[in-house]
Design a protein around this motif. Structure first.
Motif, PDB file in Angstrom:
ATOM      1  N   ASN A  80       0.873  -1.178   0.000  1.00  0.00           N
ATOM      2  CA  ASN A  80       0.000   0.000   0.000  1.00  0.00           C
ATOM      3  C   ASN A  80       0.910   1.228   0.000  1.00  0.00           C
ATOM      4  O   ASN A  80       1.334   1.713   1.048  1.00  0.00           O
ATOM      5  N   LEU A  81       1.226   1.717  -1.230  1.00  0.00           N
ATOM      6  CA  LEU A  81       2.198   2.795  -1.357  1.00  0.00           C
ATOM      7  C   LEU A  81       1.722   4.088  -0.701  1.00  0.00           C
ATOM      8  O   LEU A  81       2.548   4.954  -0.371  1.00  0.00           O
ATOM      9  N   LYS A  82       0.433   4.216  -0.495  1.00  0.00           N
ATOM     10  CA  LYS A  82      -0.076   5.410   0.186  1.00  0.00           C
ATOM     11  C   LYS A  82       0.210   5.377   1.689  1.00  0.00           C
ATOM     12  O   LYS A  82       0.070   6.398   2.363  1.00  0.00           O
ATOM     13  N   ASP A  83       0.570   4.208   2.182  1.00  0.00           N
ATOM     14  CA  ASP A  83       0.772   4.039   3.621  1.00  0.00           C
ATOM     15  C   ASP A  83       2.226   3.679   3.930  1.00  0.00           C
ATOM     16  O   ASP A  83       2.500   2.930   4.853  1.00  0.00           O
ATOM     17  N   ARG A  84       3.171   4.204   3.145  1.00  0.00           N
ATOM     18  CA  ARG A  84       4.591   3.910   3.349  1.00  0.00           C
ATOM     19  C   ARG A  84       5.097   4.533   4.646  1.00  0.00           C
ATOM     20  O   ARG A  84       4.699   5.633   5.023  1.00  0.00           O
ATOM     21  N   TYR A  85       5.982   3.804   5.313  1.00  0.00           N
ATOM     22  CA  TYR A  85       6.645   4.276   6.539  1.00  0.00           C
ATOM     23  C   TYR A  85       5.644   4.728   7.605  1.00  0.00           C
ATOM     24  O   TYR A  85       5.883   5.704   8.328  1.00  0.00           O
ATOM     25  N   ALA A  86       4.526   4.030   7.685  1.00  0.00           N
ATOM     26  CA  ALA A  86       3.536   4.381   8.703  1.00  0.00           C
ATOM     27  C   ALA A  86       4.080   4.053  10.092  1.00  0.00           C
ATOM     28  O   ALA A  86       4.773   3.048  10.293  1.00  0.00           O
ATOM     29  N   PHE A  87       3.758   4.885  11.047  1.00  0.00           N
ATOM     30  CA  PHE A  87       4.172   4.643  12.429  1.00  0.00           C
ATOM     31  C   PHE A  87       3.394   3.446  12.989  1.00  0.00           C
ATOM     32  O   PHE A  87       2.300   3.131  12.518  1.00  0.00           O
ATOM     33  N   PRO A  88       3.944   2.774  14.000  1.00  0.00           N
ATOM     34  CA  PRO A  88       3.188   1.700  14.665  1.00  0.00           C
ATOM     35  C   PRO A  88       1.833   2.209  15.130  1.00  0.00           C
ATOM     36  O   PRO A  88       1.728   3.305  15.705  1.00  0.00           O
ATOM     37  N   SER A  89       0.795   1.423  14.863  1.00  0.00           N
ATOM     38  CA  SER A  89      -0.568   1.840  15.194  1.00  0.00           C
ATOM     39  C   SER A  89      -1.413   0.599  15.425  1.00  0.00           C
ATOM     40  O   SER A  89      -0.930  -0.534  15.337  1.00  0.00           O
ATOM     41  N   GLN A  93      -3.661  -0.482  13.489  1.00  0.00           N
ATOM     42  CA  GLN A  93      -3.802  -1.184  12.220  1.00  0.00           C
ATOM     43  C   GLN A  93      -2.513  -1.906  11.838  1.00  0.00           C
ATOM     44  O   GLN A  93      -2.546  -3.030  11.324  1.00  0.00           O
ATOM     45  N   HIS A  94      -1.378  -1.273  12.073  1.00  0.00           N
ATOM     46  CA  HIS A  94      -0.066  -1.866  11.787  1.00  0.00           C
ATOM     47  C   HIS A  94       0.765  -1.784  13.061  1.00  0.00           C
ATOM     48  O   HIS A  94       1.379  -0.742  13.342  1.00  0.00           O
ATOM     49  N   TRP A  95       0.768  -2.842  13.826  1.00  0.00           N
ATOM     50  CA  TRP A  95       1.371  -2.817  15.153  1.00  0.00           C
ATOM     51  C   TRP A  95       2.852  -2.435  15.119  1.00  0.00           C
ATOM     52  O   TRP A  95       3.342  -1.771  16.019  1.00  0.00           O
ATOM     53  N   PHE A  96       3.574  -2.891  14.090  1.00  0.00           N
ATOM     54  CA  PHE A  96       5.003  -2.590  13.980  1.00  0.00           C
ATOM     55  C   PHE A  96       5.276  -1.582  12.867  1.00  0.00           C
ATOM     56  O   PHE A  96       6.428  -1.421  12.459  1.00  0.00           O
ATOM     57  N   GLY A  97       4.252  -0.903  12.373  1.00  0.00           N
ATOM     58  CA  GLY A  97       4.434   0.060  11.302  1.00  0.00           C
ATOM     59  C   GLY A  97       4.508  -0.608   9.940  1.00  0.00           C
ATOM     60  O   GLY A  97       4.231  -1.806   9.790  1.00  0.00           O
ATOM     61  N   THR A  98       4.870   0.169   8.916  1.00  0.00           N
ATOM     62  CA  THR A  98       5.012  -0.349   7.552  1.00  0.00           C
ATOM     63  C   THR A  98       6.367   0.044   6.996  1.00  0.00           C
ATOM     64  O   THR A  98       7.036   0.946   7.510  1.00  0.00           O
ATOM     65  N   ASP A  99       6.772  -0.638   5.900  1.00  0.00           N
ATOM     66  CA  ASP A  99       8.083  -0.388   5.307  1.00  0.00           C
ATOM     67  C   ASP A  99       7.982   0.531   4.098  1.00  0.00           C
ATOM     68  O   ASP A  99       6.969   1.223   3.909  1.00  0.00           O
ATOM     69  N   ASP A 100       9.015   0.522   3.248  1.00  0.00           N
ATOM     70  CA  ASP A 100       9.082   1.447   2.124  1.00  0.00           C
ATOM     71  C   ASP A 100       8.024   1.186   1.053  1.00  0.00           C
ATOM     72  O   ASP A 100       7.749   2.064   0.229  1.00  0.00           O
ATOM     73  N   LEU A 101       7.453  -0.014   1.040  1.00  0.00           N
ATOM     74  CA  LEU A 101       6.393  -0.339   0.082  1.00  0.00           C
ATOM     75  C   LEU A 101       5.021  -0.400   0.745  1.00  0.00           C
ATOM     76  O   LEU A 101       4.061  -0.866   0.133  1.00  0.00           O
ATOM     77  N   GLY A 102       4.933   0.043   1.970  1.00  0.00           N
ATOM     78  CA  GLY A 102       3.661   0.019   2.675  1.00  0.00           C
ATOM     79  C   GLY A 102       3.273  -1.362   3.161  1.00  0.00           C
ATOM     80  O   GLY A 102       2.102  -1.610   3.484  1.00  0.00           O
ATOM     81  N   ARG A 103       4.228  -2.273   3.256  1.00  0.00           N
ATOM     82  CA  ARG A 103       3.940  -3.631   3.727  1.00  0.00           C
ATOM     83  C   ARG A 103       3.984  -3.666   5.251  1.00  0.00           C
ATOM     84  O   ARG A 103       4.811  -2.995   5.876  1.00  0.00           O
ATOM     85  N   ASP A 104       3.100  -4.450   5.827  1.00  0.00           N
ATOM     86  CA  ASP A 104       2.998  -4.556   7.279  1.00  0.00           C
ATOM     87  C   ASP A 104       4.248  -5.246   7.835  1.00  0.00           C
ATOM     88  O   ASP A 104       4.566  -6.392   7.464  1.00  0.00           O
ATOM     89  N   VAL A 105       4.976  -4.570   8.714  1.00  0.00           N
ATOM     90  CA  VAL A 105       6.235  -5.099   9.239  1.00  0.00           C
ATOM     91  C   VAL A 105       6.000  -6.312  10.130  1.00  0.00           C
ATOM     92  O   VAL A 105       6.751  -7.291  10.079  1.00  0.00           O
TER      93      VAL A 105
END
Length: 301
Positions: A63-72, A74-86
């Motif tokens: 999900n390129l719109k959600d790149r480098y998302a902070f832990p939340s 929805q994404h407990w460990f955040g997301t990476d450069d391609l918006g993938r769930d860490v």
């Protein structure tokens, strides 16, 4: 018949393993390591598919719109450069890393034990040939050969396992050979020969069973080493290949984008922590098993 019974007396018994378990339970770090290892196996092999089923997020979902998302939430460990769930990538990556560690360690100990018991029991030119071959293999520079083999073959799961088996059996062979040399002239082995047991039966039933202490400890410690080896080669791009995750290539990907504007330290911290904790726990287990299986070693330290 009485002689045959005598031949089996020194084989590890049910009461012996009860004593081993009692001593192992008293080793606090070993119990901590065992709990952590079981927890890691549970969350990686059971938690990963459950998490994917509940969230609909796979390790390759982007999900390129959600790149480098902070832990939340929805994404407990955040997301990476391609918006993938860490988190989901770490869980699936743990499956690969633990499988490589376990399969390679078990296969190497089987090969090493077979060579060690044959060399120790048969002796003579067979022992000489096998041990000189072992010496040659042990004298080879491992890291350059790891890199050469990883580049010569298609990088991937089975290539890593082949490399770790090819260079991981020598220490096991020497350990088992040493135990066999100390046992092969004992009374229970002589009794087995007296009742007509074949050399293969003696090696498999009597000598290998009485070598289980060193075999179990060596296997446990080798798992941690193989996990680190997989992470190292995958970090260099010569191990598990994307999009299949492993702790090594997750770290490699995080390091590549370390200085991205929105990159966060969690991208490196989480896979590094899982790797560190798992390897440390396997080593704690190995130390505990060593002390439980042979308490004389603990008293000697």
């Amino acid at each position: 018949m009485a002689v045959a019974d005598t031949a089996l007396e020194l084989a590890p018994s049910f009461s012996y393993w009860n004593m081993v378990w009692t001593r192992f339970r008293k080793h606090k770090l070993a119990m901590f390591g065992t709990i952590v290892v079981l927890f890691m196996i549970l969350v990686c092999f059971v938690g990963a598919p459950v998490y994917t089923a509940l969230s609909g997020i796979d390790y390759s979902s982007q999900n390129l719109k959600d790149r480098y998302a902070f832990p939340s939430a929805q994404h407990w460990f955040g997301t990476d450069d391609l918006g993938r769930d860490v988190l989901v990538r770490i869980l699936y990556g743990g499956q690969i890393s633990i499988e490589v560690g376990l399969i390679a360690a078990l296969a190497a100990i089987v090969l090493g034990s077979l060579i060690g018991v044959i060399a120790g029991y048969i002796g003579g030119w067979v022992d000489e040939a096998l041990m000189r071959f072992t010496d040659v293999m042990m004298s080879l520079p491992y890291l350059p050969l790891y890199l050469v083999l990883a580049m010569a073959f298609t990088p991937g799961f089975w290539t890593l396992i082949f490399i770790f088996i090819a260079f991981g059996w020598m220490g096991d062979a020497r350990l088992v050979r040493g135990v066999v040399l100390s046992l092969k002239n004992m009374e229970f082995v002589e009794a087995a020969r007296a009742v007509g047991a074949s050399p293969w039966r003696i090696m498999g039933t009597h000598l290998l069973l009485n070598s289980m202490a060193v075999i179990i400890v060596s296997t446990t410690l080798a798992v941690g080493g193989n996990i680190v080896g997989e992470a190292s080669l995958s970090y260099l791009g010569l191990g598990i290949q994307p999009p299949m995750p492993s702790w090594g290539n997750i770290l490699q990907n995080a390091a590549e984008f370390m200085f991205a504007p929105r990159n966060g330290p969690w991208l490196i911290f989480y896979p590094g922590f899982f790797l560190f904790l798992t390897v440390l726990s396997f080593n704690f287990m190995g130390d505990g098993l060593r002390d439980a299986l042979d308490p004389r070693l603990k008293n000697a330290n």
